[in-house]
Scaffold this motif. Structure first.
Motif, PDB file in Angstrom:
ATOM      1  N   GLN A 212      21.255 -61.456 -53.090  1.00  0.00           N
ATOM      2  CA  GLN A 212      20.630 -60.905 -51.888  1.00  0.00           C
ATOM      3  C   GLN A 212      19.243 -60.360 -52.199  1.00  0.00           C
ATOM      4  OE1 GLN A 212      21.846 -61.059 -48.736  1.00  0.00           O
ATOM      5  NE2 GLN A 212      19.854 -60.192 -48.119  1.00  0.00           N
ATOM      6  N   ALA A 213      19.117 -59.703 -53.355  1.00  0.00           N
ATOM      7  CA  ALA A 213      17.812 -59.180 -53.760  1.00  0.00           C
ATOM      8  C   ALA A 213      16.813 -60.301 -54.012  1.00  0.00           C
ATOM      9  CB  ALA A 213      17.976 -58.324 -55.018  1.00  0.00           C
ATOM     10  N   MET A 214      17.293 -61.428 -54.536  1.00  0.00           N
ATOM     11  CA  MET A 214      16.406 -62.557 -54.835  1.00  0.00           C
ATOM     12  C   MET A 214      15.858 -63.215 -53.576  1.00  0.00           C
ATOM     13  SD  MET A 214      18.520 -64.257 -58.038  1.00  0.00           S
ATOM     14  CE  MET A 214      17.362 -65.612 -58.332  1.00  0.00           C
ATOM     15  N   LYS A 215      16.515 -63.026 -52.443  1.00  0.00           N
ATOM     16  CA  LYS A 215      16.035 -63.585 -51.182  1.00  0.00           C
ATOM     17  C   LYS A 215      14.754 -62.898 -50.720  1.00  0.00           C
ATOM     18  CE  LYS A 215      20.573 -64.969 -49.391  1.00  0.00           C
ATOM     19  NZ  LYS A 215      21.579 -64.756 -48.305  1.00  0.00           N
ATOM     20  N   ASN A 216      14.574 -61.664 -51.166  1.00  0.00           N
ATOM     21  CA  ASN A 216      13.444 -60.869 -50.690  1.00  0.00           C
ATOM     22  C   ASN A 216      12.276 -60.816 -51.666  1.00  0.00           C
ATOM     23  OD1 ASN A 216      14.968 -60.122 -48.369  1.00  0.00           O
ATOM     24  ND2 ASN A 216      16.039 -58.575 -49.603  1.00  0.00           N
ATOM     25  N   SER A 217      12.526 -61.031 -52.939  1.00  0.00           N
ATOM     26  CA  SER A 217      11.445 -60.940 -53.925  1.00  0.00           C
ATOM     27  C   SER A 217      11.890 -61.529 -55.249  1.00  0.00           C
ATOM     28  CB  SER A 217      11.028 -59.475 -54.132  1.00  0.00           C
ATOM     29  OG  SER A 217      12.092 -58.736 -54.716  1.00  0.00           O
ATOM     30  N   ASP A 218      10.941 -61.692 -56.155  1.00  0.00           N
ATOM     31  CA  ASP A 218      11.290 -62.088 -57.510  1.00  0.00           C
ATOM     32  C   ASP A 218      12.095 -60.968 -58.166  1.00  0.00           C
ATOM     33  OD1 ASP A 218       9.937 -64.445 -57.203  1.00  0.00           O
ATOM     34  OD2 ASP A 218       8.125 -63.778 -58.259  1.00  0.00           O
ATOM     35  N   VAL A 219      13.010 -61.354 -59.018  1.00  0.00           N
ATOM     36  CA  VAL A 219      13.855 -60.394 -59.720  1.00  0.00           C
ATOM     37  C   VAL A 219      13.713 -60.619 -61.222  1.00  0.00           C
ATOM     38  CG1 VAL A 219      16.230 -59.661 -60.184  1.00  0.00           C
ATOM     39  CG2 VAL A 219      15.525 -60.179 -57.835  1.00  0.00           C
ATOM     40  N   THR A 220      13.406 -59.551 -61.920  1.00  0.00           N
ATOM     41  CA  THR A 220      13.304 -59.608 -63.382  1.00  0.00           C
ATOM     42  C   THR A 220      14.447 -58.809 -63.984  1.00  0.00           C
ATOM     43  OG1 THR A 220      10.898 -59.844 -63.325  1.00  0.00           O
ATOM     44  CG2 THR A 220      11.872 -59.048 -65.380  1.00  0.00           C
ATOM     45  N   VAL A 221      15.075 -59.388 -64.986  1.00  0.00           N
ATOM     46  CA  VAL A 221      16.212 -58.724 -65.620  1.00  0.00           C
ATOM     47  C   VAL A 221      15.980 -58.591 -67.117  1.00  0.00           C
ATOM     48  CG1 VAL A 221      17.810 -59.621 -63.882  1.00  0.00           C
ATOM     49  CG2 VAL A 221      17.520 -60.856 -66.044  1.00  0.00           C
ATOM     50  N   THR A 222      16.660 -57.615 -67.682  1.00  0.00           N
ATOM     51  CA  THR A 222      16.687 -57.450 -69.134  1.00  0.00           C
ATOM     52  C   THR A 222      18.126 -57.575 -69.602  1.00  0.00           C
ATOM     53  OG1 THR A 222      14.741 -56.017 -69.164  1.00  0.00           O
ATOM     54  CG2 THR A 222      16.205 -55.925 -71.084  1.00  0.00           C
ATOM     55  N   ILE A 223      18.336 -58.444 -70.569  1.00  0.00           N
ATOM     56  CA  ILE A 223      19.659 -58.680 -71.137  1.00  0.00           C
ATOM     57  C   ILE A 223      19.679 -58.190 -72.579  1.00  0.00           C
ATOM     58  CG2 ILE A 223      21.245 -60.465 -71.970  1.00  0.00           C
ATOM     59  CD1 ILE A 223      20.462 -62.162 -69.570  1.00  0.00           C
ATOM     60  N   LYS A 224      20.701 -57.411 -72.901  1.00  0.00           N
ATOM     61  CA  LYS A 224      20.929 -57.023 -74.289  1.00  0.00           C
ATOM     62  C   LYS A 224      22.334 -57.470 -74.676  1.00  0.00           C
ATOM     63  CE  LYS A 224      17.909 -52.956 -74.212  1.00  0.00           C
ATOM     64  NZ  LYS A 224      17.824 -51.488 -74.430  1.00  0.00           N
ATOM     65  N   SER A 225      22.424 -58.158 -75.779  1.00  0.00           N
ATOM     66  CA  SER A 225      23.706 -58.599 -76.306  1.00  0.00           C
ATOM     67  C   SER A 225      23.608 -58.489 -77.820  1.00  0.00           C
ATOM     68  CB  SER A 225      24.013 -60.036 -75.878  1.00  0.00           C
ATOM     69  OG  SER A 225      25.279 -60.430 -76.336  1.00  0.00           O
ATOM     70  N   GLU A 226      23.966 -57.307 -78.337  1.00  0.00           N
ATOM     71  CA  GLU A 226      23.775 -57.009 -79.751  1.00  0.00           C
ATOM     72  C   GLU A 226      25.090 -57.106 -80.520  1.00  0.00           C
ATOM     73  OE1 GLU A 226      21.205 -53.430 -80.517  1.00  0.00           O
ATOM     74  OE2 GLU A 226      21.646 -53.110 -78.393  1.00  0.00           O
ATOM     75  N   LEU A 227      24.998 -57.628 -81.724  1.00  0.00           N
ATOM     76  CA  LEU A 227      26.151 -57.672 -82.612  1.00  0.00           C
ATOM     77  C   LEU A 227      26.109 -56.456 -83.517  1.00  0.00           C
ATOM     78  CD1 LEU A 227      28.627 -59.129 -83.762  1.00  0.00           C
ATOM     79  CD2 LEU A 227      27.071 -60.337 -85.325  1.00  0.00           C
ATOM     80  N   MET A 228      27.116 -55.586 -83.381  1.00  0.00           N
ATOM     81  CA  MET A 228      27.203 -54.378 -84.193  1.00  0.00           C
ATOM     82  C   MET A 228      28.080 -54.650 -85.407  1.00  0.00           C
ATOM     83  SD  MET A 228      25.312 -52.436 -82.468  1.00  0.00           S
ATOM     84  CE  MET A 228      24.592 -52.416 -80.824  1.00  0.00           C
ATOM     85  N   THR A 229      27.626 -54.247 -86.571  1.00  0.00           N
ATOM     86  CA  THR A 229      28.305 -54.631 -87.802  1.00  0.00           C
ATOM     87  C   THR A 229      28.788 -53.465 -88.664  1.00  0.00           C
ATOM     88  OG1 THR A 229      26.191 -54.760 -88.984  1.00  0.00           O
ATOM     89  CG2 THR A 229      26.991 -56.779 -87.931  1.00  0.00           C
ATOM     90  N   GLU A 230      28.532 -52.224 -88.245  1.00  0.00           N
ATOM     91  CA  GLU A 230      28.910 -51.102 -89.097  1.00  0.00           C
ATOM     92  C   GLU A 230      29.250 -49.877 -88.269  1.00  0.00           C
ATOM     93  OE1 GLU A 230      27.027 -50.330 -93.182  1.00  0.00           O
ATOM     94  OE2 GLU A 230      26.141 -48.746 -91.941  1.00  0.00           O
TER      95      GLU A 230
END
Length: 461
Positions: A212-230
Motif C-alpha cells: 500500500q505504501a508503494m502505491k503512493n511513493s518509492d519505498v526504501t528498505v534496510t535489511i540486516k541478516s547477520e550470522l552470530m558466531t559467539e
C-alpha cells in the motif's frame, strides 16, 4: 526462555495444603524463628528491579551473539566484580542468524522477520536499497530491469523459495524481501541452493502494508541478516571458607528473543541471581557456590550445555545441586503457581529443599513439574539434582507476553511475585549451602547411572 512444553505435574504437595490456596500467600509467616530469616531479611526485589531495568530498558532485546548480549554480559560481570567475586567470562561458539527490516516511510513499525535457510548474510550495517515489486518472482520476466542494484519484493507461491532467490540473483538484485501468501510469517528454506544475497520473509499482513505504501511513493528498505558466531557465560565463584564439601550452581539466562525486551524472560532470573550473589557473599559456607549467567539460552540452551560439557569428572562428582531461575516475576494473575520443574518430573534434592522452605515460610505456592526447556536441563541430565523455578498457571501455561515485545517492566513485572520467588528459592538455597546442612553426603538421588551419563557427554578425568 526456550518455548516450554506442556507441563505434567508430577506431584501435588498435599501436606502443604494446610494453608488456603491463593495467588499471594503470606510471606515469612513462620520464618522469624527459622534460620531462613538471615537470608530472607536481605532479599530486596527493589534492588533486583534496578538490574531488570538496566537489562530490559537501557539495553533492551539481548539476542544471542549480538552487541546487546555482550553489553549485558559486561554489566553482569561488573556487578559480580563490585561484590568482590572472582569472575570468569566463558566464551563459546554459536550459530545464530539475527534478522531485521526497517522501511523508510514506516519507521515506527516493527517487522517480525525470518531469514531463509541458505540465505546470504549482511554485515553489521546491513544493505539498503529501493524496493521493487517483482510479483511472484517465478520467472525472469517478473523482474523489471531496474531491479538491478535494488531489493526484490516478491510474494510466496507458484515456485520454490530457491527459484525465487535464483531469479533475483540473476536479475542483479542485492536482496530479496518475500511476504507470505497466507496469514502470518513462514520460515523459508532454499534447500541445496546457497544464495549470495540475503533472503528474508515477513507476514502477509506486513507485506500488504508495504504494498500500500508503494502505491503512493518509492519505498526504501534496510535489511540486516547477520550470522552470530559467539556468546558467553558469566561465572562468579564463591570459594568455601574451609574444606570444600561440594559445589552448588545457581543459574539464569540473560539473553532474550528478537524484539522482546525480556524483562521477565529472563532479566528477572538474572536480577535475582545477582541479588543472591550480593546476599550470600557474607555467609560462611563449606560449599563452593557458582553463580552462572548463561548466554544463548533462547537458541537451544547453548551456554548451559557448553558449561556442563566442560565440567571435569571431579567437579561432577562433587556437584550437589543446580537452582535455575527463569521468568520469576510475571504480573499475569493466573500464573500463581511457582513450579519447580525437573527434567523427569520427579522430586530431587532441589525440589525437596524448596518444599521444606515453603512449609517453614507458610507458603503453599510451589508444585513440582516436568520440563527441560531451560538451563537446568543439562545439569539434570548429567546427574546433578536440578530444577527450574518458573511461574505458571494451574495448567502449566505461561503469561501471554512470553517472547513478545510486551515483556516489559510496565506490563509483565510484579515485585510481589519477584520477592516471593526470591524468598522461596533463597530459603531452599541457603538450606543446601549452609555449613550445618544434614543429609547432603553424595545424594543417592543423583548417583544412579551417573557414570553412563558422564560418558555420554564425553567427559574425562
Amino acid at each position: 526462555m526456550v518455548k516450554k512444553s506442556c507441563r505434567i505435574l508430577s506431584m501435588i504437595l498435599v501436606f502443604m495444603m494446610v494453608f488456603s490456596m491463593s495467588s499471594f500467600a503470606a510471606v515469612n509467616t513462620n520464618a522469624s524463628t527459622a534460620f531462613d530469616q538471615k537470608v530472607l531479611a536481605r532479599i530486596d526485589s527493589r534492588k533486583a528491579l534496578e538490574h531488570i531495568k538496566y537489562l530490559s530498558e537501557t539495553i533492551g532485546p539481548r539476542v544471542a551473539g549480538t552487541a546487546e548480549e555482550r553489553q549485558a554480559a559486561n554489566y553482569i560481570s561488573k556487578q559480580f566484580e563490585k561484590l568482590g567475586y572472582d569472575v570468569e567470562v566463558q566464551t563459546f561458539k554459536i550459530n545464530n542468524v539475527v534478522s531485521e527490516l526497517t522501511v523508510d516511510i514506516l519507521k515506527d513499525k516493527l517487522f517480525m522477520v525470518n531469514t531463509a535457510t541458505g540465505s546470504g548474510y549482511t554485515d553489521l550495517d546491513g544493505i539498503t536499497g529501493k524496493l521493487v515489486d517483482c510479483g511472484l518472482g517465478a520467472a525472469a520476466t517478473d523482474f523489471p530491469a531496474d531491479v538491478k542494484g535494488k531489493i526484490a519484493f516478491v510474494q510466496r507461491g507458484s515456485v520454490s523459495f530457491a527459484i525465487k532467490a535464483q531469479n533475483a540473483v540473476e536479475a542483479g538484485a542485492i536482496g530479496v524481501l518475500m511476504y507470505n501468501n497466507a496469514s502470518g510469517n513462514v520460515n523459508p528454506t532454499l534447500g541445496e541452493y546457497k544464495s549470495t544475497i540475503p533472503y528474508i520473509s515477513i507476514s502477509l499482513e506486513d507485506g500488504q502494508v508495504i504494498l500500500q505504501a508503494m502505491k503512493n511513493s518509492d519505498v526504501t528498505v534496510t535489511i540486516k541478516s547477520e550470522l552470530m558466531t559467539e556468546s558467553q557465560n558469566v561465572i562468579a565463584t564463591r570459594k568455601p571458607l574451609k574444606a570444600n564439601t561440594g559445589i552448588v550452581y545457581i543459574t539464569a539466562h540473560y539473553d532474550s528473543v528478537p524484539h522482546a525486551p525480556g524483562a521477565n524472560d529472563n532479566a528477572s532470573g538474572t536480577a535475582m541471581l545477582i541479588e543472591f550473589a550480593r546476599i550470600l557473599k557474607s555467609y560462611p559456607t563449606d560449599k563452593e557456590i557458582r553463580f552462572i549467567a548463561c548466554g544463548a539460552e533462547e537458541i537451544g540452551l547453548d551456554g548451559s550445555y557448553y558449561y556442563v560439557e566442560h565440567l571435569s569428572k571431579n567437579e561432577l562428582d562433587n556437584s550437589i545441586a543446580n537452582f535455575n531461575m527463569d521468568m520469576i516475576a510475571t504480573s499475569h494473575g493466573p500464573c500463581n503457581i511457582l513450579y519447580a520443574d525437573t527434567t523427569n518430573g520427579q522430586p530431587n534434592l532441589v525440589t525437596e529443599s524448596a518444599v521444606a522452605s515453603g512449609m517453614r515460610l507458610g507458603n503453599n505456592i510451589l508444585e513440582v513439574g516436568k520440563g527441560s526447556s531451560s538451563d537446568h536441563r543439562y545439569f539434570g541430565e548429567i546427574g546433578i539434582p536440578a530444577a527450574c523455578f518458573i511461574w505458571g498457571d494451574e495448567d502449566g501455561n505461561l503469561e501471554p507476553w512470553y517472547h513478545k515485545p510486551e515483556d516489559t517492566i510496565k506490563i509483565n513485572i510484579s515485585l510481589d511475585r519477584l520477592q516471593q520467588a526470591g524468598e522461596m528459592i533463597g530459603a531452599a538455597l541457603y538450606d543446601v549451602i549452609r555449613t550445618d546442612t544434614r543429609n547432603l553426603e553424595k545424594s543417592a538421588i543423583r548417583r544412579d547411572g551417573i557414570e553412563e551419563k558422564i560418558n555420554s557427554f564425553g567427559i574425562s578425568e
